[in-house]
Design an enzyme around this catalytic site. Structure first.
Site, PDB file in Angstrom:
ATOM      1  CG  ASP A  25       3.322  -1.503   0.021  1.00  0.00           C
ATOM      2  OD1 ASP A  25       3.446  -2.699  -0.289  1.00  0.00           O
ATOM      3  OD2 ASP A  25       2.230  -0.895   0.001  1.00  0.00           O
ATOM      4  CD  GLU A  27      -1.674   0.206  -1.136  1.00  0.00           C
ATOM      5  OE1 GLU A  27      -2.461  -0.402  -1.918  1.00  0.00           O
ATOM      6  OE2 GLU A  27      -1.011  -0.368  -0.264  1.00  0.00           O
ATOM      7  CG  HIS A 166      -4.555  -3.880   1.209  1.00  0.00           C
ATOM      8  ND1 HIS A 166      -3.768  -4.457   0.241  1.00  0.00           N
ATOM      9  CD2 HIS A 166      -5.316  -4.871   1.745  1.00  0.00           C
ATOM     10  CE1 HIS A 166      -4.042  -5.745   0.182  1.00  0.00           C
ATOM     11  NE2 HIS A 166      -4.979  -6.032   1.088  1.00  0.00           N
ATOM     12  CG  ASP A 171       0.689  -2.709   3.289  1.00  0.00           C
ATOM     13  OD1 ASP A 171       0.161  -2.817   4.411  1.00  0.00           O
ATOM     14  OD2 ASP A 171       0.085  -2.905   2.222  1.00  0.00           O
TER      15      ASP A 171
END
Length: 580
Positions: A25, A27, A166, A171
């Site tokens: 995952d 960001e 998030h 995540d």
């Protein structure tokens, strides 16, 4: 000789329990991989339901983090000020993910950023095999279970021990729990391997999925498969470069053709014939379809229904529409429909004044001429205006247009088209254009068939992707032997063996002396393929330099008739084979 071939992992199927997955995952500073950068990477390496390792790091972008993104993720400029740069993190992640199947929720987003980052760091774009938990969930999770397929909703549904927030590692951990929950459902549906998962569709009925065992034990290489019902009757015949993988899709993947679902419901067993290469498989498929006429095959079931135009053998020959071509007469075609044959006949008769009456004429018998004689479209041999010798000139012109240069037919049609277009009778002009094209295509098709069927024996070799050779022995347009030569082996003994073991054929009269027209055309397209070499050739393989293939190319872009072959006539062969 049978060609021994080791099955690949893709053909055997890779169990999900034996594979290593890296659930990742990201960001980022925005939504576009072209203009935004990664701010955090979280990844979990799992296998067999167990976590093997984890990776988590912030990434220092080259520009500041937008305030809105900081609000959503909680990552600020101060947090990433001392973090490693993208160029330091990317190699670490590539090593962490090596040899694994990548998993992400909405995988195109995360993989797009990872590929862009790898390219910016000087690495080639990674071609990861991947799974998208979002896409899988949309197949398995109903609206009654979860309002949507967002990660947070799925994490609640599958009781994840980590709540998505998030942040990349949290995540990723939640995605691991979602992945295992989806795998549990897939296992209950009979999906055990990665290949079955790629092909899986929830629209396949449980009864259809339960029959997947019918694919067990089938060949993993090229061949033909036959679905049969409880009485052994052939329902459907197909071909594939990997028979087992193709048959498996009938029970695991959604089939848009409704008749295939009906066929699978009736099927009780699947027989298969392994073949040396794809050409042999295609030819065997055609022969089996013609022999068994399976109800769920739509094409190639009735090769005997083709139509020819025959220049009859009598004192005053005429054009006759026939189904069988079994003598040495001159034939135009074949056509897939009587309409195509009639259109081609009209084009030829507009250029050559052959008689159009259907009765047999004798040089000694006399009868009144029809209106075509007064219109100048027939020499009226019926009432003695033309004798056998004079009429023979028309027959020779028709034969030359069919077997050689169609120029006179094209010229006559063009004059009529130009006249009608000048009078603004465009619809009539289009009718004559279509008739001309029908004649040219049929003549080109017949000339190409004749060029191949008159060769007593032809041996050809096509290179394989593994640097081996596919061998084919063709006699009078019929495939009589096939073999596959492994890389690094001298092919000459294999050629001798293929010729020695080839089927003996006795050619019959007619345009297709030993095989169906469709089989000979399949062979011709294979011979015209890239890299195919002629190893042995008895006689010559050629067609007229001014023949119909040249003109067929000119009209290749016009609408296709049912009689047109799949490929534009002679497109590749024109440039590669010698012509007379």
């Amino acid at each position: 000789m049978p060609a021994h071939r080791q099955a690949s992992l893709d053909e055997l199927g890779r169990p999900l329990s034996d594979l290593t997955f890296v659930v990742v995952d990201l960001e980022t500073t925005g939504t576009s991989a072209a203009t935004s950068e990664i701010t955090e990477i979280g990844a979990v390496r799992v296998r067999g339901g167990e976590v093997l390792a984890e990776m988590s790091t912030l990434v220092r972008p080259s520009a500041g983090i937008p305030p809105m993104v900081s609000v959503i993720t909680g990552i600020t400029d101060a947090m990433v000020a001392t973090a490693p740069a993208e160029a330091e993190v990317v190699p670490t992640f590539l090593e962490f993910a090596r040899g694994a199947v990548l998993v992400a929720h909405n995988a195109p987003f995360d993989l797009g950023f990872l590929r862009a980052a790898a390219q910016r760091c000087g690495y080639p774009p990674p071609a990861w095999e991947h799974l998208d938990t979002l896409r899988i969930a949309r197949r398995l999770v109903s609206r009654d279970e979860a309002p949507d397929c967002r990660l947070a909703s799925l994490a609640r549904l599958f009781r994840s021990s980590t709540e998505p927030c998030h942040r990349a590692l949290a995540d990723a951990r939640a995605t691991v729990d979602v992945l295992h929950g989806l795998f549990e459902r897939l296992g209950n549906a009979g999906v055990r391997t990665l290949e079955e998962l790629h092909e899986y569709s929830a629209r396949v009925s449980p009864a259809q999925r339960r029959k997947r065992y019918l694919a067990d034990g089938l060949p993993t290489g090229p061949g033909v498969y036959i679905f049969r019902d409880a009485d052994g009757r052939a329902l459907y015949v197909g071909t594939s470069r990997s028979v087992r993988s193709r048959v498996r899709t009938y029970f695991t993947a959604s089939e848009p053709r409704t008749r295939m679902a009906e066929m699978v419901a009736l099927a009780e067993r699947v027989d298969a014939i392994g073949c040396a290469h794809a050409l042999e498989a295609e030819v065997r498929e055609l022969r089996l379809i013609a022999e068994h006429k399976p109800p769920y095959n739509r094409r190639s079931r009735f090769p005997e229904r083709t139509v020819y135009l025959k220049l009859t053998d009598e004192p005053f020959p005429r054009l006759s529409r026939v189904r069988a071509a079994r003598d040495e007469a001159t034939y135009l075609g074949p056509f897939a429909s009587t309409r195509g044959a009639d259109d081609a006949a009209d084009a030829l008769l507009a250029a050559v004044p052959l008689r159009q009456c259907t009765g047999r004429l004798s040089p000694r018998a006399r009868r009144p001429a029809c209106a075509l004689a007064d219109l100048g479209r027939c020499g009226a041999p019926c009432d003695g205006r033309e004798d056998v010798a004079a009429y023979a000139r028309h027959v020779a012109a028709a034969r030359a247009a069919i077997t050689g240069d169609p120029g006179p037919v094209i010229a006559a049609s063009t004059r009529r088209i130009d006249r009608l277009a000048g009078e603004r009778r465009y619809e009539e002009a289009a009718v004559h254009r279509d008739r001309m094209v029908s004649f040219v295509r049929a003549a080109a098709r017949g000339q190409r068939l004749a060029a191949l069927t008159r060769i007593p024996q032809l041996v050809a070799a096509a290179p394989t992707a593994q640097a081996g050779w596919d061998l084919a022995v063709v006699r009078h347009g019929r495939l009589v032997s096939a073999a596959n030569v492994a890389p690094g082996i001298d092919p000459r003994p294999w050629v001798d063996a293929a010729v020695a073991s080839a089927e003996t054929v006795r050619p019959q009269p007619g345009p297709a002396p030993c095989a169906s027209v469709e089989e000979t055309e399949r062979i011709a397209r294979w011979l015209a393929g890239s890299g195919v070499r002629l190893v042995r050739l008895d006689g010559e393989w050629s067609w007229p330099a001014a023949g119909a293939s040249r003109d067929a190319l000119r009209y290749a872009e016009l609408h296709r008739s049912p009689d047109s072959p799949e490929q534009a006539p002679g497109r590749r062969a024109e440039g590669e084979r010698p012509r007379r």
